[in-house]
Design a protein around this motif. Sequence first.
Motif, PDB file in Angstrom:
ATOM      1  N   CYS A 178       0.834  -1.206   0.000  1.00 14.18           N
ATOM      2  CA  CYS A 178       0.000   0.000   0.000  1.00 14.18           C
ATOM      3  C   CYS A 178       0.867   1.252   0.000  1.00 14.18           C
ATOM      4  CB  CYS A 178      -0.930  -0.006   1.210  1.00 14.18           C
ATOM      5  SG  CYS A 178      -2.243  -1.243   1.138  1.00 14.18           S
ATOM      6  N   PHE A 179       1.914   1.250   0.811  1.00 15.40           N
ATOM      7  CA  PHE A 179       2.846   2.385   0.818  1.00 15.40           C
ATOM      8  C   PHE A 179       3.428   2.610  -0.572  1.00 15.40           C
ATOM      9  CE2 PHE A 179       7.370   3.480   0.763  1.00 15.40           C
ATOM     10  CZ  PHE A 179       7.315   4.776   1.245  1.00 15.40           C
ATOM     11  N   ALA A 180       3.911   1.542  -1.184  1.00 18.00           N
ATOM     12  CA  ALA A 180       4.515   1.662  -2.507  1.00 18.00           C
ATOM     13  C   ALA A 180       3.502   2.140  -3.540  1.00 18.00           C
ATOM     14  CB  ALA A 180       5.109   0.314  -2.931  1.00 18.00           C
ATOM     15  N   LEU A 181       2.268   1.637  -3.460  1.00 17.84           N
ATOM     16  CA  LEU A 181       1.228   2.048  -4.404  1.00 17.84           C
ATOM     17  C   LEU A 181       0.911   3.528  -4.257  1.00 17.84           C
ATOM     18  CD1 LEU A 181      -0.863   1.305  -6.547  1.00 17.84           C
ATOM     19  CD2 LEU A 181      -2.421   0.649  -4.701  1.00 17.84           C
ATOM     20  N   SER A 182       0.842   3.999  -3.037  1.00 15.49           N
ATOM     21  CA  SER A 182       0.580   5.419  -2.796  1.00 15.49           C
ATOM     22  C   SER A 182       1.640   6.295  -3.440  1.00 15.49           C
ATOM     23  CB  SER A 182       0.533   5.686  -1.292  1.00 15.49           C
ATOM     24  OG  SER A 182       0.496   7.075  -1.013  1.00 15.49           O
ATOM     25  N   GLU A 183       2.895   5.950  -3.215  1.00 19.45           N
ATOM     26  CA  GLU A 183       3.980   6.784  -3.735  1.00 19.45           C
ATOM     27  C   GLU A 183       4.116   6.672  -5.248  1.00 19.45           C
ATOM     28  OE1 GLU A 183       5.610   9.061  -2.092  1.00 19.45           O
ATOM     29  OE2 GLU A 183       4.535   8.577  -0.230  1.00 19.45           O
ATOM     30  N   ALA A 184       3.687   5.538  -5.822  1.00 13.75           N
ATOM     31  CA  ALA A 184       3.726   5.379  -7.268  1.00 13.75           C
ATOM     32  C   ALA A 184       2.540   6.032  -7.957  1.00 13.75           C
ATOM     33  CB  ALA A 184       3.774   3.890  -7.630  1.00 13.75           C
ATOM     34  N   THR A 185       1.435   6.220  -7.220  1.00 11.28           N
ATOM     35  CA  THR A 185       0.219   6.775  -7.815  1.00 11.28           C
ATOM     36  C   THR A 185       0.254   8.297  -7.846  1.00 11.28           C
ATOM     37  OG1 THR A 185      -1.079   4.868  -7.082  1.00 11.28           O
ATOM     38  CG2 THR A 185      -2.298   6.870  -7.661  1.00 11.28           C
ATOM     39  N   ASP A 186       0.414   8.915  -6.691  1.00 14.92           N
ATOM     40  CA  ASP A 186       0.436  10.381  -6.653  1.00 14.92           C
ATOM     41  C   ASP A 186       1.446  10.888  -5.636  1.00 14.92           C
ATOM     42  OD1 ASP A 186      -0.853   9.707  -4.304  1.00 14.92           O
ATOM     43  OD2 ASP A 186      -2.506  11.130  -4.552  1.00 14.92           O
ATOM     44  N   GLY A 187       2.497  10.105  -5.429  1.00 15.66           N
ATOM     45  CA  GLY A 187       3.526  10.474  -4.467  1.00 15.66           C
ATOM     46  C   GLY A 187       4.844  10.809  -5.132  1.00 15.66           C
ATOM     47  N   ALA A 188       5.927  10.481  -4.454  1.00 20.53           N
ATOM     48  CA  ALA A 188       7.258  10.861  -4.921  1.00 20.53           C
ATOM     49  C   ALA A 188       7.624  10.227  -6.250  1.00 20.53           C
ATOM     50  CB  ALA A 188       8.292  10.472  -3.863  1.00 20.53           C
ATOM     51  N   ALA A 189       7.090   9.038  -6.539  1.00 17.35           N
ATOM     52  CA  ALA A 189       7.434   8.322  -7.773  1.00 17.35           C
ATOM     53  C   ALA A 189       6.293   8.293  -8.769  1.00 17.35           C
ATOM     54  CB  ALA A 189       7.876   6.891  -7.440  1.00 17.35           C
ATOM     55  N   ALA A 190       5.386   9.250  -8.687  1.00 21.45           N
ATOM     56  CA  ALA A 190       4.258   9.299  -9.625  1.00 21.45           C
ATOM     57  C   ALA A 190       4.767   9.348 -11.063  1.00 21.45           C
ATOM     58  CB  ALA A 190       3.395  10.523  -9.337  1.00 21.45           C
ATOM     59  N   GLY A 191       4.160   8.522 -11.907  1.00 19.06           N
ATOM     60  CA  GLY A 191       4.522   8.506 -13.318  1.00 19.06           C
ATOM     61  C   GLY A 191       5.596   7.505 -13.681  1.00 19.06           C
ATOM     62  N   ARG A 192       6.243   6.907 -12.674  1.00 19.00           N
ATOM     63  CA  ARG A 192       7.265   5.905 -12.970  1.00 19.00           C
ATOM     64  C   ARG A 192       6.606   4.557 -13.241  1.00 19.00           C
ATOM     65  NH1 ARG A 192       8.669  10.745 -10.547  1.00 19.00           N
ATOM     66  NH2 ARG A 192      10.938  10.947 -10.313  1.00 19.00           N
ATOM     67  N   ASN A 193       7.250   3.747 -14.061  1.00 20.82           N
ATOM     68  CA  ASN A 193       6.672   2.477 -14.490  1.00 20.82           C
ATOM     69  C   ASN A 193       6.853   1.378 -13.447  1.00 20.82           C
ATOM     70  OD1 ASN A 193       5.443   0.727 -16.438  1.00 20.82           O
ATOM     71  ND2 ASN A 193       7.479  -0.121 -16.839  1.00 20.82           N
ATOM     72  N   VAL A 194       8.070   1.242 -12.922  1.00 22.48           N
ATOM     73  CA  VAL A 194       8.382   0.234 -11.905  1.00 22.48           C
ATOM     74  C   VAL A 194       8.926   0.939 -10.676  1.00 22.48           C
ATOM     75  CG1 VAL A 194       9.730  -1.821 -11.330  1.00 22.48           C
ATOM     76  CG2 VAL A 194       8.902  -1.491 -13.673  1.00 22.48           C
ATOM     77  N   VAL A 195       8.275   0.726  -9.546  1.00 22.63           N
ATOM     78  CA  VAL A 195       8.639   1.418  -8.307  1.00 22.63           C
ATOM     79  C   VAL A 195       8.820   0.391  -7.195  1.00 22.63           C
ATOM     80  CG1 VAL A 195       7.895   3.089  -6.549  1.00 22.63           C
ATOM     81  CG2 VAL A 195       7.385   3.497  -8.977  1.00 22.63           C
ATOM     82  N   PHE A 196       9.900   0.537  -6.444  1.00 19.67           N
ATOM     83  CA  PHE A 196      10.114  -0.283  -5.257  1.00 19.67           C
ATOM     84  C   PHE A 196       9.966   0.630  -4.042  1.00 19.67           C
ATOM     85  CE2 PHE A 196      12.723  -2.635  -2.113  1.00 19.67           C
ATOM     86  CZ  PHE A 196      12.042  -3.832  -2.155  1.00 19.67           C
ATOM     87  N   GLY A 197       8.993   0.314  -3.191  1.00 17.97           N
ATOM     88  CA  GLY A 197       8.750   1.107  -1.987  1.00 17.97           C
ATOM     89  C   GLY A 197       9.274   0.385  -0.767  1.00 17.97           C
ATOM     90  N   VAL A 198       9.931   1.114   0.121  1.00 16.04           N
ATOM     91  CA  VAL A 198      10.581   0.537   1.290  1.00 16.04           C
ATOM     92  C   VAL A 198      10.097   1.236   2.549  1.00 16.04           C
ATOM     93  CG1 VAL A 198      12.783   0.094   2.417  1.00 16.04           C
ATOM     94  CG2 VAL A 198      12.662   0.148  -0.078  1.00 16.04           C
ATOM     95  N   ILE A 199       9.793   0.454   3.588  1.00 18.44           N
ATOM     96  CA  ILE A 199       9.508   1.013   4.904  1.00 18.44           C
ATOM     97  C   ILE A 199      10.657   0.641   5.821  1.00 18.44           C
ATOM     98  CG2 ILE A 199       7.955   1.017   6.880  1.00 18.44           C
ATOM     99  CD1 ILE A 199       5.674   0.331   4.977  1.00 18.44           C
ATOM    100  N   LEU A 200      11.382   1.658   6.301  1.00 17.93           N
ATOM    101  CA  LEU A 200      12.492   1.473   7.228  1.00 17.93           C
ATOM    102  C   LEU A 200      12.079   2.060   8.571  1.00 17.93           C
ATOM    103  CD1 LEU A 200      15.393   2.590   4.847  1.00 17.93           C
ATOM    104  CD2 LEU A 200      14.770   0.247   5.450  1.00 17.93           C
TER     105      LEU A 200
END
Length: 297
Positions: free
Chosen positions: A110-132
Amino acid sequence: MSDYRLGIDIGGTKIEIVALDAEGQMVLRHRVGNPGTYQGLLSEVKKLVDDAHARTNPYATVGVGIPGAVDAHTRLVKNANATWLNGKPFADDLQNVLGFPVRVENDANCFALSEATDGAAAGRNVVFGVILGSGMGGGIIVEGKPLKGLHDIAGEWGHTPLPWVREDEFPMPKCFCGNSGCLERFLCGPALAEAWKGVGNRSVQGIEDAAAAGDVAAQHALDLYVDRLGRACALIVNIIDPDAIVLGGGVSNLNCLYERVPEVMKRYVITPDCQTELLKNKHGDSSGVRGAAWLWG
């Protein structure tokens, strides 16, 4: 499709709900305590959804992020750190309680989807989201959708071993999963805190300021962390070659990571010109719950 999407994030101590309008603007946000029991959770989620439907649209879709995964074959929750969820048909039971379909997904996805949809990586094709954070999670988004995999464990980066390990890094620490040397044991927030101030410490607040002021222990801890995170990110680039890696969780607030880690990555990535971006999340601690809402597209 409803004009509103409801997202719910189920954490260890709290449950959060948000409503996003058609433009992705948050129009409702509410948190309550997690009752810590299965039936109590189902009841609390129903109350939150009923209230949100009354305040937005009775047909608003519902997506839920959980600290585990729903096995596609058995329909049972597995790998949840809220252990009382494991072995329960949560997605199906919640649908029965609510009376309409819901989508349930791992919280890191869900975190990764959020950032890929309208977050820091919006518009990118392949996104890897990390929770540290207190632990470590990961999620892969391909063309706007979470990559789940055959066993619903795609993105479980924290339970792969530290790559390109050096002799002075042995012996490998034991992980709660039963293996040794898992990335989570090196890259979670408490691991950095202990490298700085010793066993039992869990907070990294102030470590960058301490390092800048000449604290040798803070400098050494950050140097180790940057090197290990760079190696770990290079491993991801070599395997899935993402357009961007987005960091979330408390450790993502360390500004030095975004300048220093890419330089380490380049030493280990197989391509001579690594262009994968390392990005700080845009939505902060709202990203997971927003991603749950975006499970409905």
